[in-house]
Every structure is written in C-alpha cells, then in structure tokens.
Write a protein that holds these residues in place. Structure first.
Motif, short mmCIF file in Angstrom:
data_model
loop_
_atom_site.label_atom_id
_atom_site.label_comp_id
_atom_site.label_asym_id
_atom_site.label_seq_id
_atom_site.Cartn_x
_atom_site.Cartn_y
_atom_site.Cartn_z
N TRP A 46 47.07 43.93 27.28
CA TRP A 46 45.94 43.56 28.13
C TRP A 46 45.61 42.07 28.07
O TRP A 46 44.70 41.61 28.77
CB TRP A 46 44.70 44.35 27.72
CG TRP A 46 44.63 45.72 28.32
CD1 TRP A 46 44.99 46.90 27.74
CD2 TRP A 46 44.17 46.05 29.64
NE1 TRP A 46 44.79 47.95 28.60
CE2 TRP A 46 44.28 47.45 29.78
CE3 TRP A 46 43.68 45.32 30.69
CZ2 TRP A 46 43.92 48.12 30.94
CZ3 TRP A 46 43.32 45.97 31.86
CH2 TRP A 46 43.44 47.36 31.98
N ARG A 105 46.99 39.19 29.12
CA ARG A 105 47.07 38.39 30.34
C ARG A 105 45.96 38.77 31.32
O ARG A 105 45.32 37.90 31.93
CB ARG A 105 48.44 38.58 30.99
CG ARG A 105 48.64 37.70 32.22
CD ARG A 105 49.97 37.97 32.88
NE ARG A 105 50.18 37.11 34.03
CZ ARG A 105 51.18 37.23 34.88
NH1 ARG A 105 52.09 38.19 34.70
NH2 ARG A 105 51.30 36.41 35.90
N SER A 106 45.70 40.07 31.47
CA SER A 106 44.68 40.51 32.42
C SER A 106 43.29 40.06 32.00
O SER A 106 42.48 39.64 32.84
CB SER A 106 44.72 42.04 32.55
OG SER A 106 45.96 42.47 33.07
N ASN A 163 42.96 36.30 32.58
CA ASN A 163 42.80 36.06 34.01
C ASN A 163 41.40 36.45 34.49
O ASN A 163 40.83 35.81 35.39
CB ASN A 163 43.84 36.85 34.80
CG ASN A 163 45.24 36.25 34.66
OD1 ASN A 163 45.39 35.10 34.25
ND2 ASN A 163 46.25 37.03 35.00
N HIS A 164 40.85 37.50 33.89
CA HIS A 164 39.50 37.92 34.26
C HIS A 164 38.47 36.86 33.87
O HIS A 164 37.48 36.66 34.59
CB HIS A 164 39.18 39.25 33.58
CG HIS A 164 37.80 39.76 33.88
ND1 HIS A 164 37.44 40.26 35.11
CD2 HIS A 164 36.68 39.82 33.11
CE1 HIS A 164 36.16 40.62 35.10
NE2 HIS A 164 35.68 40.36 33.89
N HIS A 215 36.37 48.23 32.46
CA HIS A 215 37.61 48.31 33.23
C HIS A 215 38.79 48.76 32.38
O HIS A 215 39.61 49.56 32.83
CB HIS A 215 37.90 46.95 33.86
CG HIS A 215 39.18 46.92 34.63
ND1 HIS A 215 39.30 47.36 35.93
CD2 HIS A 215 40.42 46.49 34.27
CE1 HIS A 215 40.54 47.22 36.34
NE2 HIS A 215 41.25 46.68 35.35
N HIS A 252 37.23 44.77 42.12
CA HIS A 252 38.50 45.08 42.77
C HIS A 252 38.36 46.32 43.66
O HIS A 252 37.39 47.09 43.55
CB HIS A 252 39.61 45.30 41.73
CG HIS A 252 39.32 46.43 40.77
ND1 HIS A 252 39.46 47.76 41.11
CD2 HIS A 252 38.90 46.42 39.49
CE1 HIS A 252 39.15 48.52 40.08
NE2 HIS A 252 38.79 47.72 39.08
N ARG A 256 48.89 51.73 34.26
CA ARG A 256 48.13 51.01 33.26
C ARG A 256 48.05 51.76 31.94
O ARG A 256 48.04 53.00 31.91
CB ARG A 256 46.71 50.74 33.76
CG ARG A 256 46.55 49.44 34.53
CD ARG A 256 46.80 48.27 33.64
NE ARG A 256 46.54 46.99 34.28
CZ ARG A 256 46.76 45.82 33.71
NH1 ARG A 256 47.26 45.78 32.49
NH2 ARG A 256 46.52 44.70 34.35
#
Length: 297
Positions: A65, A67-68, A71-72, A97, A116, A127
């Motif tokens: 998780w 990278r996500s 980015n968030h 999330h 999203h 996921r």
C-alpha cells in the motif's frame, strides 16, 4: 530572507522542509510570512517510514500500500485549496479506504465517502484489503494519525513543493559543475546565465503533443518502485537567450557613443591552479602498476 526583503521583495510564502530550527526562525523573525512545508520532503519521509514498517513479516501488506498512500498524500494536499480541515479529513480517509470501507460516519455524526468512483467487484478483488483488527492496520494508522504529522499539515494546505527549484539546480550544474573551481565573479556570471536559461524554458516549455493533438508521455522504469511509470514529454529545450545576449553585446561594442577606457587585457580572469585529477595520492609509476597487476579472472 532578510537580504531579499531589504531589497524590496515582498515574500508571502516560504516553503522549506520540516526542520524544527527553521520553524522557530520563521515563527520568531518572520511572523508575517506564511511558512509552508515542502510536500515532496514530507512524502519522502512518510514513504521511508512505511517501507520500514513493511519489512516485518506481519506488515508485508503495508509495503503493497506504500505507493497508494503516498499518492493519496499528494492528492489530499493538491485538492485542499488551502483548507486545512478539508486536508486533514481527506488524509484520514485513507484509514477507511485500505479496509475497503468507502462510506463512513465520523465521531461528530457527519457522513463521509471516498472521492473516487464506486469500485467494481473486479477492482475490489485486485486489492489487498486490510482488516481493522490486524497488526498491519494498527501500524499504518499510527503513521497516518501521527500527532506531529497532523500538526504539520497546518503548513501543507497551500500545496507548495520545490520541484521547479530542483529543476533549476540541475540546470545550474551545466554552468557551474561542482568539480571545477571558479572565481567569485565567474561564478556569479555563470549563475546569471543559468537563471536566463531557466527563466526562458520554465515559461515557454509545455507538454508536447502528437500530430492528432494528444499529450505525449514516455514510459520510464522506476528502480525505486520497480514499476513502469509515465512521464510527460515536453517541447524541446531552447537557448534563444544566447543569441539575444550576443547581439546586445555586439551592438554595444559597435556603438561609437560608448567609450571603453579599460584595456581588454585587464578583463581576463585569473585561472585557478587546479590539479590534473582529484586523486588524493600521487600516481605510481606505470611499470610498477603493471608488475603488481592481478586480474580476478
């Protein structure tokens, strides 16, 4: 900062890293300047913390998780529009999330949902979702809800980062390589040339397009994330300022109304005495090096 402001520059916002000493200086000496934190430095530090947590066997899902979540953080800062409360609320939503919960009620009874679009069943299966009672989720929540990080987000709502400055520093090395010494005057003038080139391209260069008008991208493999990423392809780099500068110099030199009283020979800058290489020890005789040479093959 003092020198710039004494010259009449009106500084509204100052972006730095999260150094506590710089925070104190800005708070005490420049109270009228908005102090913001560089998002890139904050995201980089948070990535390292997640990667450190993800090295443990029970927290392997945190690594997936990383990278996500990073980015968030960028997304939350970019879309907050200066609203600190909106930034913090959007940032905390990642704790819901990652557990595949996209609509929830906070402690004040207000309804919230992820920004999203609704995920399809196939997207949900791709996921690796966390369980709220798992150790990995508790470790991730401790990082996301860290008190110091939430406090520092008060200085991240304006979405300031030093990307253009890093681009200038890269261009500066073209004129001022670190392995070569220059006089102060030469260093200053070379810095001026780098500024002219940077200003010319930072304004003119836009994302390039194809013949059909579609924006161009280039696929690059990132060794850090071990993934293929897209990077924008910009229009070609230009150095038109050189031609303009040469023309102005020649026009000034040919102007009969300008008298040059200083001889040209006195304008030559002294050349520094530099060693032929950067080796700290003298080079041994070549014959001795050949005689002692041994190959590892």
């Amino acid at each position: 900062m003092t020198e710039l402001m004494d010259q009449g520059l009106d500084v509204e916002v100052m972006a730095t890293d999260r150094s506590t000493s710089i925070q104190k200086i800005m708070r005490e000496e420049f109270p009228n300047v908005q102090h913001q934190f560089d998002i890139w430095h904050t995201a980089k530090g948070f990535r390292k913390k997640m990667q450190s947590k993800g090295k443990k066997k029970a927290n392997e899902i945190i690594h997936a998780w990383t990278r996500s979540v990073v980015n968030h953080m960028w997304f939350a800062c970019a879309t907050s529009m200066g609203d600190v409360n909106a930034l913090k609320c959007r940032w905390k939503s990642i704790t819901h999330h990652v557990c595949n919960v996209h609509e929830w009620t906070d402690e004040n009874g207000e309804q919230h949902r992820c920004d999203h679009a609704p995920l399809t069943t196939q997207e949900q299966k791709k996921r690796m979702w966390m369980k709220k009672d798992s150790l990995a989720f508790q470790n991730l929540s401790s990082l996301v809800l860290d008190k110091r990080l939430l406090k520092d987000m008060d200085k991240m709502a304006l979405f300031k980062h030093t990307g253009p400055l890093e681009v200038f520093h890269s261009a500066l090395l073209k004129y001022l390589p670190k392995r070569q010494a220059f006089s102060f005057q030469g260093m200053r003038e070379r810095c001026h040339l780098a500024i002219l080139e940077h200003n010319e391209n930072i304004i003119k260069r836009k994302q390039d397009t194809t013949k059909t008008g579609q924006p161009r991208f280039n696929q690059v493999y990132c060794k850090r994330s071990k993934q293929w990423v897209l990077k924008k392809v910009f229009t070609p780099h230009t150095t038109e300022f050189i031609d303009i500068l040469i023309k102005k110099v020649m026009d000034r030199r040919r102007n009969p109304n300008i008298q040059f009283t200083m001889p040209t020979s006195s304008l030559a800058l002294p050349q520094p005495s530099l060693p032929p290489n950067i080796a700290p020890v003298p080079k041994p005789p070549k014959e001795a090096a050949i005689s002692s040479f041994q190959s590892r093959f």
